[in-house]
Design a protein around this motif. Sequence first.
Motif, PDB file in Angstrom:
ATOM      1  N   PHE A 294    -112.192 -15.938  69.620  1.00 20.56           N
ATOM      2  CA  PHE A 294    -113.494 -16.077  68.955  1.00 20.56           C
ATOM      3  C   PHE A 294    -113.328 -16.654  67.548  1.00 20.56           C
ATOM      4  N   LEU A 295    -112.366 -16.126  66.787  1.00 22.90           N
ATOM      5  CA  LEU A 295    -112.141 -16.637  65.437  1.00 22.90           C
ATOM      6  C   LEU A 295    -111.777 -18.111  65.457  1.00 22.90           C
ATOM      7  N   LEU A 296    -110.861 -18.479  66.356  1.00 17.86           N
ATOM      8  CA  LEU A 296    -110.356 -19.843  66.363  1.00 17.86           C
ATOM      9  C   LEU A 296    -111.287 -20.809  67.088  1.00 17.86           C
ATOM     10  N   GLY A 297    -112.036 -20.299  68.062  1.00 13.30           N
ATOM     11  CA  GLY A 297    -112.883 -21.188  68.846  1.00 13.30           C
ATOM     12  C   GLY A 297    -114.314 -21.305  68.367  1.00 13.30           C
ATOM     13  N   VAL A 298    -114.826 -20.279  67.669  1.00 12.48           N
ATOM     14  CA  VAL A 298    -116.223 -20.272  67.245  1.00 12.48           C
ATOM     15  C   VAL A 298    -116.362 -20.369  65.725  1.00 12.48           C
ATOM     16  N   LEU A 299    -115.595 -19.560  64.994  1.00 12.35           N
ATOM     17  CA  LEU A 299    -115.794 -19.493  63.546  1.00 12.35           C
ATOM     18  C   LEU A 299    -114.935 -20.475  62.749  1.00 12.35           C
ATOM     19  N   ARG A 300    -113.859 -20.987  63.318  1.00  7.87           N
ATOM     20  CA  ARG A 300    -113.007 -21.886  62.532  1.00  7.87           C
ATOM     21  C   ARG A 300    -113.745 -23.195  62.228  1.00  7.87           C
ATOM     22  N   ARG A 301    -113.673 -23.617  60.973  1.00 10.81           N
ATOM     23  CA  ARG A 301    -114.338 -24.833  60.516  1.00 10.81           C
ATOM     24  C   ARG A 301    -113.380 -26.019  60.571  1.00 10.81           C
ATOM     25  N   PRO A 302    -113.897 -27.241  60.569  1.00  8.87           N
ATOM     26  CA  PRO A 302    -113.018 -28.415  60.649  1.00  8.87           C
ATOM     27  C   PRO A 302    -111.969 -28.472  59.543  1.00  8.87           C
ATOM     28  N   GLY A 303    -112.296 -27.971  58.358  1.00  6.83           N
ATOM     29  CA  GLY A 303    -111.323 -27.997  57.275  1.00  6.83           C
ATOM     30  C   GLY A 303    -110.266 -26.925  57.341  1.00  6.83           C
ATOM     31  N   GLY A 304    -110.389 -26.007  58.280  1.00  9.27           N
ATOM     32  CA  GLY A 304    -109.366 -24.978  58.451  1.00  9.27           C
ATOM     33  C   GLY A 304    -109.807 -23.594  58.081  1.00  9.27           C
ATOM     34  N   GLY A 305    -110.860 -23.451  57.254  1.00 13.37           N
ATOM     35  CA  GLY A 305    -111.347 -22.123  56.917  1.00 13.37           C
ATOM     36  C   GLY A 305    -112.207 -21.547  58.028  1.00 13.37           C
ATOM     37  N   PHE A 306    -112.718 -20.344  57.808  1.00 13.93           N
ATOM     38  CA  PHE A 306    -113.505 -19.651  58.817  1.00 13.93           C
ATOM     39  C   PHE A 306    -114.914 -19.394  58.307  1.00 13.93           C
ATOM     40  N   ALA A 307    -115.897 -19.665  59.165  1.00 16.20           N
ATOM     41  CA  ALA A 307    -117.296 -19.404  58.842  1.00 16.20           C
ATOM     42  C   ALA A 307    -117.515 -17.908  58.706  1.00 16.20           C
ATOM     43  N   SER A 308    -118.569 -17.544  57.983  1.00 20.08           N
ATOM     44  CA  SER A 308    -118.771 -16.127  57.690  1.00 20.08           C
ATOM     45  C   SER A 308    -119.327 -15.340  58.858  1.00 20.08           C
ATOM     46  N   ALA A 309    -120.094 -15.979  59.762  1.00 21.81           N
ATOM     47  CA  ALA A 309    -120.723 -15.217  60.833  1.00 21.81           C
ATOM     48  C   ALA A 309    -121.353 -16.150  61.853  1.00 21.81           C
ATOM     49  N   GLN A 310    -121.690 -15.560  63.007  1.00 20.47           N
ATOM     50  CA  GLN A 310    -122.530 -16.231  63.995  1.00 20.47           C
ATOM     51  C   GLN A 310    -123.815 -15.436  64.152  1.00 20.47           C
ATOM     52  N   ASP A 311    -124.927 -16.135  64.224  1.00 20.82           N
ATOM     53  CA  ASP A 311    -126.246 -15.516  64.243  1.00 20.82           C
ATOM     54  C   ASP A 311    -126.475 -14.724  65.530  1.00 20.82           C
ATOM     55  N   SER A 312    -127.465 -13.837  65.471  1.00 26.92           N
ATOM     56  CA  SER A 312    -127.858 -13.065  66.649  1.00 26.92           C
ATOM     57  C   SER A 312    -128.943 -13.773  67.444  1.00 26.92           C
ATOM     58  N   GLU A 313    -129.658 -14.689  66.804  1.00 26.17           N
ATOM     59  CA  GLU A 313    -130.778 -15.362  67.439  1.00 26.17           C
ATOM     60  C   GLU A 313    -130.395 -16.776  67.879  1.00 26.17           C
ATOM     61  N   SER A 314    -130.984 -17.203  68.981  1.00 26.92           N
ATOM     62  CA  SER A 314    -130.838 -18.578  69.431  1.00 26.92           C
ATOM     63  C   SER A 314    -132.191 -19.058  69.958  1.00 26.92           C
ATOM     64  N   VAL A 315    -132.314 -20.342  70.103  1.00 23.30           N
ATOM     65  CA  VAL A 315    -133.563 -20.924  70.615  1.00 23.30           C
ATOM     66  C   VAL A 315    -133.446 -21.108  72.115  1.00 23.30           C
ATOM     67  N   ILE A 316    -134.268 -20.390  72.850  1.00 26.93           N
ATOM     68  CA  ILE A 316    -134.283 -20.472  74.312  1.00 26.93           C
ATOM     69  C   ILE A 316    -135.727 -20.681  74.755  1.00 26.93           C
ATOM     70  N   ASP A 317    -135.944 -21.724  75.543  1.00 31.75           N
ATOM     71  CA  ASP A 317    -137.284 -22.073  76.028  1.00 31.75           C
ATOM     72  C   ASP A 317    -138.273 -22.232  74.865  1.00 31.75           C
ATOM     73  N   GLY A 318    -137.767 -22.806  73.766  1.00 31.23           N
ATOM     74  CA  GLY A 318    -138.623 -23.106  72.639  1.00 31.23           C
ATOM     75  C   GLY A 318    -138.915 -21.961  71.701  1.00 31.23           C
TER      76      GLY A 318
END
Length: 642
Positions: free
Chosen positions: A295-319
Amino acid sequence: MANRLQDAISPYLRAHADNPVDWWPWGAEAFAEARRRDVPVMISIGYATCLWCHVMARESFSDPALAAELDARFVPIKVDREEHPEVDAAYLSAASAFTDNLGWPLTVFATPDGRAFFAGTYFPPIPVGGRASFRQVLDAVADAWEQRREQVETDAGRVVAALAAASASATAVHDLPDDRELDTVVDLLTRAEDEEFGGFGTAPKFPVAPVLGFLLGRPSGEELAHRTLRRMADSPLRDPVDGGFFRYATRRDWGDPHYERMLYDNALLLDAYATAWLQTREPWAEQTADGIAAFLLGVLRRPGGGFASAQDSESVIDGARVEGEYYKRPPAERGLLEAPPVDAKVLTGWNGLAIGALARAARILNRPAWIVAATTAATMLLERHHRADGTLLRMSLDDRLSDAEATLEDYGALAAGLLELVLASGEPTMAVAARDLVDICLDAAGSAGSASSAGVASAASGPFEAPGGGDPVLAATGLSVRVDPSEGAYPSGLSSMAAAAHTLFLLTGERRYERAAREGMRLVAAQALQSPTGFGASLALMSRLDADAVQLVTVLPAEAEPGAHPSGPADPEGLLGAVRTHPAAVVAVVGEAQAAALADEGFDLFAGRTAHDGLPTAYLCRDFVCRLPVTRPEQLREAAGA
């Protein structure tokens, strides 16, 4: 109306840029405007992946009529708590004078000089279940300011005075706990265990990773930690697809989690599950650690090598924006949906936690790629977040740097993470950088307070302080504190820096680092013994300070790659397998040239350490007194048992 948030670096602030509210970012200008207009400020604090922050934004801050009333009677200030943690901590403390229901969004009303006189959290657009609507709150606060100004000013002054008194008493010096007292804390935590579902207490239920780290470091606490970690791994708190853990569960059985996934939780839990595997050799621990790292390496890792702070709980589904629905879908369906957005800002301290966890877990579980990822992140931080004068900045987003000052948390967590990376990779430049970060905070405390002959500040201010004295606007309100010992979900600045100083002592032999670590922990010892779930990281360090300092240095011959822990021709005796699972306080694997370079830089543990007969060679030491070097695993086991 000026749009002051549209160019903000914080994704949370930019998400509010199109509100009809005339938002001001945190800074002296907002308070100057409040003084010019002679109106209160409303400080709204949240973060990008906060569910109820999203809800209040849609319900209230997007309402033009409500926004007009807010703008006419207040100066509204929007704060990202992750960009300005000092501001958040100060106003959380102030809010505790008005409500026991603390959390985010945090809504604070303050005088033009920043002193809080009323606070709450989420307010709905209409009254619900005894909770006043946001409009009613605005009317009541404005009326109090306009009709009972003297009383408001008096109350605000009392809050500041009470917080100052509480801060002083909270850092009273206490002797460090001994082995018996630490085991008493384990007994307290055992009695707080939910025997049916695991974890501590009822609901809501958090992973409290620092507490698990403490328990894993105590023989009397290992079984409790293992039970808790296994139940969490099998619970709805963990995403079985991506492998990351959600922030907390709203139910006692770990059900109905709040689905945001934080970098700090997952970094600390990676370390915990790697440690659990080290102690149990159970597949569930290794598999869970691998999932978290993915999860850290596949979702939160940024192109520059650092790690994003979080992933949101909400997503857009069916608008429509829906909370948690993405995570409830099976893997095949997820691939057809838009994943919840990532809060891409890179926070120095949280990245330090990830660097340290990846490096230590890589050593334990033999995952060389994790060391590479940790090294890349560390290099990025030192290049972009480390100023020429030795100070740090708090945050960046892509190629933009925030002007938010780094806190002690940033210095301590990054220093501790770099030192774990040194142990796994042997890189001398990382060791020097970590020492510089600790030294600059020791020097800052020495300059700000009365220093002892060892260069450690008096207990009144604490042994460490972030350079620059903290947020200047907050300091002007009288709400800032020199030492913030609070921790819960992740280590405080004090415990992070003290842990880094202790590791530095174990690598250099310089007693000033050990004294600083002990002095820092003496400030929170009494609180930690009384409220262990809020001081897990501090208790873990106190436990290490109470134990013998066992150090294990393994030197690889020139042809072996540092950090790769090879088996086969480069390690014909299989020594490195025994090394990577050794329970010593410090386990370092370095090349011969690295050992010499570290020794030259003053890291005396590595002085004179060489590989014998072209084989990996281990030196087992206790308080810097080392046994004869060994090259075979059975020799290392015999030395450990002697």
